[in-house]
Design a protein around this motif. Structure first.
Motif, PDB file in Angstrom:
ATOM      1  N   ALA A 128       5.373  20.121  70.386  1.00 11.73           N
ATOM      2  CA  ALA A 128       6.460  19.231  70.796  1.00 11.73           C
ATOM      3  C   ALA A 128       6.247  17.834  70.241  1.00 11.73           C
ATOM      4  CB  ALA A 128       6.518  19.177  72.321  1.00 11.73           C
ATOM      5  N   GLY A 129       7.261  17.324  69.575  1.00 14.91           N
ATOM      6  CA  GLY A 129       7.187  15.980  69.027  1.00 14.91           C
ATOM      7  C   GLY A 129       6.455  15.879  67.707  1.00 14.91           C
ATOM      8  N   GLN A 130       5.973  16.998  67.169  1.00 16.21           N
ATOM      9  CA  GLN A 130       5.226  16.984  65.916  1.00 16.21           C
ATOM     10  C   GLN A 130       5.994  17.757  64.846  1.00 16.21           C
ATOM     11  OE1 GLN A 130       2.323  15.201  65.662  1.00 16.21           O
ATOM     12  NE2 GLN A 130       2.844  14.613  67.774  1.00 16.21           N
ATOM     13  N   PRO A 131       5.815  17.402  63.586  1.00 17.29           N
ATOM     14  CA  PRO A 131       6.494  18.138  62.520  1.00 17.29           C
ATOM     15  C   PRO A 131       5.904  19.540  62.361  1.00 17.29           C
ATOM     16  CG  PRO A 131       4.961  16.552  61.607  1.00 17.29           C
ATOM     17  CD  PRO A 131       4.991  16.304  63.083  1.00 17.29           C
ATOM     18  N   ALA A 132       6.622  20.370  61.637  1.00 22.60           N
ATOM     19  CA  ALA A 132       6.113  21.717  61.355  1.00 22.60           C
ATOM     20  C   ALA A 132       4.863  21.611  60.496  1.00 22.60           C
ATOM     21  CB  ALA A 132       7.180  22.532  60.637  1.00 22.60           C
ATOM     22  N   PRO A 133       3.821  22.369  60.810  1.00 22.35           N
ATOM     23  CA  PRO A 133       2.596  22.301  59.996  1.00 22.35           C
ATOM     24  C   PRO A 133       2.820  22.854  58.600  1.00 22.35           C
ATOM     25  CG  PRO A 133       2.456  24.095  61.568  1.00 22.35           C
ATOM     26  CD  PRO A 133       3.715  23.347  61.899  1.00 22.35           C
ATOM     27  N   GLN A 150      -1.861  16.701  68.272  1.00 21.59           N
ATOM     28  CA  GLN A 150      -1.347  15.380  67.885  1.00 21.59           C
ATOM     29  C   GLN A 150      -1.776  15.133  66.448  1.00 21.59           C
ATOM     30  OE1 GLN A 150       0.683  13.484  69.922  1.00 21.59           O
ATOM     31  NE2 GLN A 150       0.595  15.333  71.205  1.00 21.59           N
ATOM     32  N   TYR A 151      -0.857  15.413  65.532  1.00 23.34           N
ATOM     33  CA  TYR A 151      -1.218  15.494  64.119  1.00 23.34           C
ATOM     34  C   TYR A 151      -1.649  14.164  63.512  1.00 23.34           C
ATOM     35  CZ  TYR A 151       0.823  20.191  64.081  1.00 23.34           C
ATOM     36  OH  TYR A 151       1.095  21.503  64.326  1.00 23.34           O
ATOM     37  N   PHE A 152      -1.155  13.060  64.037  1.00 18.97           N
ATOM     38  CA  PHE A 152      -1.437  11.780  63.392  1.00 18.97           C
ATOM     39  C   PHE A 152      -2.301  10.878  64.270  1.00 18.97           C
ATOM     40  CE2 PHE A 152       2.154  13.512  61.136  1.00 18.97           C
ATOM     41  CZ  PHE A 152       1.815  13.259  59.822  1.00 18.97           C
TER      42      PHE A 152
END
Length: 537
Positions: free
Chosen positions: A341-346, A156-158
């Motif tokens: 899933a649901g996250q932008p490309a790193p 969960q990047y954010f």
């Protein structure tokens, strides 16, 4: 009647003077207590902050700056190092010695309405799952806990967690969102939002004053990506292409100056004042790069410069005049192009940078610290340096804190000495008033030594009572200030914890009181009974 009772009665008769004398002694002792306790708290704070890992690996610079920015979240961070250096501790040459490696990315902050500024730190969940901070009284490691919520998840990047002090001062709670500001001031652009999923329990470390976010989200924020390099550019003139090896790309939509070597000028036909727009990559369909204007053409030198296209600050060297691909540059690690899933490309690995890396060595390998120290600081790749934070903190303590503590202790000792002199002056000045009483005591059978002992006991009583009052006053002030200090700084002050140095105060004061009381006691010893009783009184 005992000497103690006679001395106590004398003090009661001179209640105001005795109280003021004792108060001056109490203030001196209270200041000494504050100096000792505050120094102990500061030393414990520094020591706890620097524990939990063996090394901080960061770019070249002062070890003090590395520790201050990474551990204590103050000062301007050093220039970042490529992310591939972090990979050396995960699956590279140092992985066999590494137990945990945690990246630290700095460069953002979060301002509050009242002017407070908190550091925003990009890191991984391992920071709170695997690293410890300090040790308890039994020597066991202390691990991070959450007063509410949970740790952020790697996928969960954010998401982010915040320290206890940061939570108190910002008013952020679990479920709230915040937008970091780019840079270390409150004047930068606002970034994308992060969601608060946890609040750390107070640790008494600098991490209480920081805000931690997922490093993947941190790297995706504007201005955090390392500028990509174009290894080769192609100049298209008519139907013919000319390929050059490039060091960097320029700024977009900006005409840059270029200087041609003689061979380049002959091959391309470019002249002074001409402009050309190279294409990215190795074919004609590549994206157009910035436009360059020819500012000069060098005369033949019979050197490599003849085959170069020079721009500031990069150098473009002509490879040949056909479309054969040049030898490939060292390949960067393959970029991850798809996120969870649901996250932008790193962010691609080639564009990643890290400010510092917290490294904890494997406990079962005694030589691991030495291997990492030698490999990083004296290896072939000296891009970074490994700093032992405990060593740097010890230097800080010995260089700055110890001298400051000594100076403050000398000042407080002088205050205590002044208070002791006030006892001497107070008792000595009262001797003329007591001469008749002393003469009566002598007439009733009291010896010279008994009279002298009464004065000494009075001096010691004043010092002991003043010292006890000072101890209570000093720790009372700490007890009142402790909640406020903890709320604003996260530092826990144990107000009623007594150190061994304080235990030496009482016997020290007894000895000191005996010295300062000797002169008035000697005066009482020499009192002439006949002359005094035969006087006006």
């Amino acid at each position: 009647m005992s000497y103690f009772k006679i001395a106590w009665r004398n003090m009661q008769e001179r209640a105001l003077a005795s109280s003021l004398t004792g108060l001056s002694m109490a203030l001196g002792v209270a200041l000494m207590v504050l100096v000792l306790v505050i120094h102990e708290v500061v030393v414990a704070q520094l020591s706890n902050d620097a524990q939990g890992y063996n090394f901080i690996v960061a770019g070249k610079g002062s070890p003090y700056e590395i520790v201050l920015t990474t551990v204590f979240h103050v000062g301007k961070p050093l220039y970042p190092i490529p992310w591939k250096y972090y990979n050396k501790f995960v699956d590279g040459e140092f992985a066999q010695y590494t137990d945990v490696a945690v990246p630290i990315c700095l460069g953002d902050s979060y301002p509050t309405a009242d002017g407070q500024l908190f550091r925003v730190v990009g890191t991984t969940p391992d920071m709170f799952d695997k690293l410890s901070y300090g040790a308890d009284e039994q020597g066991n490691e202390k691990f991070y806990e959450f007063s509410s919520g949970r740790n952020f998840k790697a996928d969960q990047y954010f998401e982010g967690v915040i320290g206890s002090v940061a939570a108190n001062r910002t008013g952020l709670k679990v479920g709230d969102r915040f937008r970091p500001t780019h840079g270390m001031s409150a004047e930068g652009d606002k970034h994308d939002e992060f969601k608060v999923v946890g609040i750390l329990a107070p640790t008494g470390t600098a991490n209480d004053r920081a805000m931690f976010v997922n490093v993947e989200g941190f790297l995706l924020l504007d201005g955090h990506a390392r500028q990509a390099k174009a290894d080769v550019i192609t100049v298209m003139l008519g139907d013919k292409s000319h390929r050059f090896r490039a060091n960097v790309t320029g700024e977009e939509n900006k005409v840059l100056g270029a200087i041609l070597g003689s061979a380049v000028a002959d091959a391309t036909g470019l002249e002074l004042g001409d402009k050309f727009g190279p294409t990215d990559a190795l074919n004609r369909s590549g994206a157009k790069q910035n436009e360059y204007e020819i500012l000069g053409v060098l005369p033949p030198t019979n050197a490599a410069t003849d085959h170069s296209l020079l721009v500031d600050p990069s150098v473009f060297q002509l490879l040949d005049d056909d479309e054969t691909p040049p030898s490939a540059a060292p390949a960067e690690p393959a970029a991850v192009t798809k996120g969870p899933a649901g996250q932008p490309a790193p962010l691609p690995l080639a564009q990643r940078e890290v400010t510092s890396i917290l490294v904890r060595c494997k406990a079962d390998q005694m030589m691991a610290p030495m291997a990492i120290d030698m490999g990083v600081n004296k290896g072939d790749d000296r891009t970074a340096q490994a700093v032992a934070p405990v060593t740097v903190v010890e230097r800080l303590q010995s260089s700055f804190l110890a001298p400051m503590r000594l100076i403050l202790l000398v000042l407080t000792v002088m205050i205590v000495i002044v208070a002791g002199i006030s006892i001497l002056v107070s008792i000595y000045n009262s001797m003329s008033e007591r001469s008749h009483d002393i003469a009566v005591m002598r007439a009733l059978g009291a010896s010279r030594n008994a009279v002298m002992a009464v004065i000494l006991v009075e001096s010691i009583l004043l010092s002991i009572l003043g010292g006890i009052a000072g101890l209570l006053l000093g720790h009372g002030v700490l007890a009142l200030a402790s909640p406020v200090v903890e709320y604003y700084t996260g530092v826990t002050v144990r107000a009623w914890s007594f150190s061994w140095q304080e235990m030496l105060l009482v016997p020290g004061l007894v000895t000191f009181a005996a010295l300062v009381g000797f002169l008035p006691a000697l005066s009482a010893y020499r009192t002439d009974v006949a002359k005094t009783l035969g006087g006006a009184r």
